[in-house]
Design a protein around this motif. Structure first.
Motif, PDB file in Angstrom:
ATOM      1  N   TYR A 170       1.613   8.957 -25.736  1.00  0.00           N
ATOM      2  CA  TYR A 170       1.418   9.720 -24.494  1.00  0.00           C
ATOM      3  C   TYR A 170       2.792  10.247 -24.097  1.00  0.00           C
ATOM      4  CZ  TYR A 170       1.757   9.249 -19.270  1.00  0.00           C
ATOM      5  OH  TYR A 170       2.033   9.386 -17.932  1.00  0.00           O
TER       6      TYR A 170
ATOM      7  N   LYS B 193       2.776  15.063 -18.752  1.00  0.00           N
ATOM      8  CA  LYS B 193       1.641  15.023 -17.815  1.00  0.00           C
ATOM      9  C   LYS B 193       1.222  16.428 -17.412  1.00  0.00           C
ATOM     10  CE  LYS B 193       3.950  11.043 -15.909  1.00  0.00           C
ATOM     11  NZ  LYS B 193       4.078  10.023 -14.894  1.00  0.00           N
TER      12      LYS B 193
ATOM     13  N   SER C 222       0.855   3.561 -13.662  1.00  0.00           N
ATOM     14  CA  SER C 222       1.628   3.971 -14.831  1.00  0.00           C
ATOM     15  C   SER C 222       0.631   4.406 -15.899  1.00  0.00           C
ATOM     16  CB  SER C 222       2.453   2.783 -15.333  1.00  0.00           C
ATOM     17  OG  SER C 222       3.351   3.202 -16.329  1.00  0.00           O
ATOM     18  N   GLY C 223       0.871   5.566 -16.477  1.00  0.00           N
ATOM     19  CA  GLY C 223      -0.111   6.118 -17.406  1.00  0.00           C
ATOM     20  C   GLY C 223      -0.509   5.141 -18.494  1.00  0.00           C
ATOM     21  N   SER C 224       0.481   4.574 -19.165  1.00  0.00           N
ATOM     22  CA  SER C 224       0.182   3.690 -20.295  1.00  0.00           C
ATOM     23  C   SER C 224      -0.547   2.416 -19.860  1.00  0.00           C
ATOM     24  CB  SER C 224       1.468   3.333 -21.036  1.00  0.00           C
ATOM     25  OG  SER C 224       2.406   2.803 -20.131  1.00  0.00           O
TER      26      SER C 224
ATOM     27  N   ARG D 246       9.432   8.235 -17.111  1.00  0.00           N
ATOM     28  CA  ARG D 246       8.775   9.185 -16.202  1.00  0.00           C
ATOM     29  C   ARG D 246       9.611  10.449 -16.047  1.00  0.00           C
ATOM     30  NH1 ARG D 246       5.530   7.064 -11.087  1.00  0.00           N
ATOM     31  NH2 ARG D 246       4.398   6.255 -12.871  1.00  0.00           N
TER      32      ARG D 246
END
Ligand code: 2P0
Length: 299
Positions: free
Chosen positions: A14, A17, A130-132, A184
């Motif tokens: 990933y 964004k 957090s995305g992950s 980030r």
């Protein structure tokens, strides 16, 4: 309430964004959860208190602020919380501790507030931290679907129904220092300034298909080659950012050459992946565990 969530290592990364507030990714990603992760305890309290690995952090600490701001999404003004986080792996050194951290926090909050949310909803909530972290709700192989909706309700993770106990991940610790730029900020700079980023969605689409083929046919060489290519492509997009982002240390590069030498000259079927840090994660099969342990200082 105490909860545990595993850290995860992305085999298909990933990076970038489409919505910074909701952590909505540009692409889908695919990970393998580790045995180790984060234990988080959350209790009602008389004042907010955040503990990390046995130390109480100050109210102005970046970690404290990030956790409490996240909790503010879910609590009334007069609801102080005591949060204790214990990471089994180094924090903020590219070992993906924010993934297990926010997943464990969401699981603990789910218990504390009695939400009884299903895993899909918890994955969406963890993603907001957090995305992950959306991938750390599950053990084993996990796919995070990028989704297309603006509200992110179709951007969540699901476990893949694949068992592959022979597959091993070994952590080669090159530095456990805090990284110079957090992931980030780094992914934001990459999206905004790297001309190579245009190629990233196409790279991921191709690698994701190959990775699924590798998982379904238990083709270790295809898995290793695809994960390594994907990680290096991610780092190439970062290197082309302005200013450039390079997490690698000299020892990182030396370890990469050592892996290629072992693979190409000595026939050891070993590959690597890397995240937003200088450390290397080795991918190998169980039958090679003893050889790998002799050749590398695994964390
Ligand atoms: C990953 N990384 O797929 C990629 C590969 C690092 C490199 O997810 O801003 O901490 O909280 O959504 O999840 C690290 O980024 O970023 C990460 P945010 P996150 O594992």
């Amino acid at each position: 309430m105490t909860a545990f969530a595993p850290a995860n290592i992305a085999l298909i990364k990933y990076w970038g964004k489409r919505n910074n507030e909701l952590n909505l990714p540009v692409t889908s990603s695919l990970s393998l959860s580790l045995d180790k992760g984060t234990h988080t305890t959350v209790k009602f309290a008389t004042e907010d208190a955040v503990w990390l690995n046995g130390n109480r952090l100050g109210p102005d600490d970046a970690f404290t602020k990030r956790l409490l701001t996240f909790c503010d999404r879910f609590r009334d003004k007069n609801c102080p919380l005591h949060i204790e986080t214990v990471n089994e792996i180094p924090t903020a050194a590219g070992f993906a501790s924010s993934s297990s951290g926010f997943a464990a926090l969401v699981l603990a909050l789910n218990e504390l507030f009695g939400w009884n949310h299903d895993r899909k909803t918890l994955s969406i909530l963890a993603r907001l931290g957090s995305g992950s972290a959306s991938r750390s709700l599950y053990s084993g192989f996990v796919e995070w679907h990028a989704g297309v909706r603006d509200d992110g309700l179709d951007s969540y993770s699901e476990p893949l129904n694949i068992e592959w106990p022979e597959l091993q991940i070994g952590l080669v610790m090159i530095s456990d220092k805090q990284k110079p730029i957090d992931s980030r900020m780094a992914m934001r700079r990459t999206v905004e300034t790297s001309t190579l980023y245009k190629a990233w969605p196409e790279q991921v689409a191709k690698d994701l298909a190959l990775m699924k083929e590798a998982l379904n046919s238990k083709n270790f060489t295809l898995l290793g080659q695809t994960a390594e290519t994907n990680a290096l492509a991610m780092h190439a997009t970062m290197a082309a950012s302005v200013p450039s982002i390079l997490y690698w240390q000299p020892e990182t590069v030396a370890t990469m050459h050592k892996i290629w030498q072992l693979r190409n000259k000595e026939g050891l079927n070993i590959y690597f992946t890397m995240d937003a840090g200088p450390n290397i994660k080795l991918l190998y099969e169980k039958k090679d565990s003893a050889a790998v342990a002799e050749l590398f200082n695994l964390a």
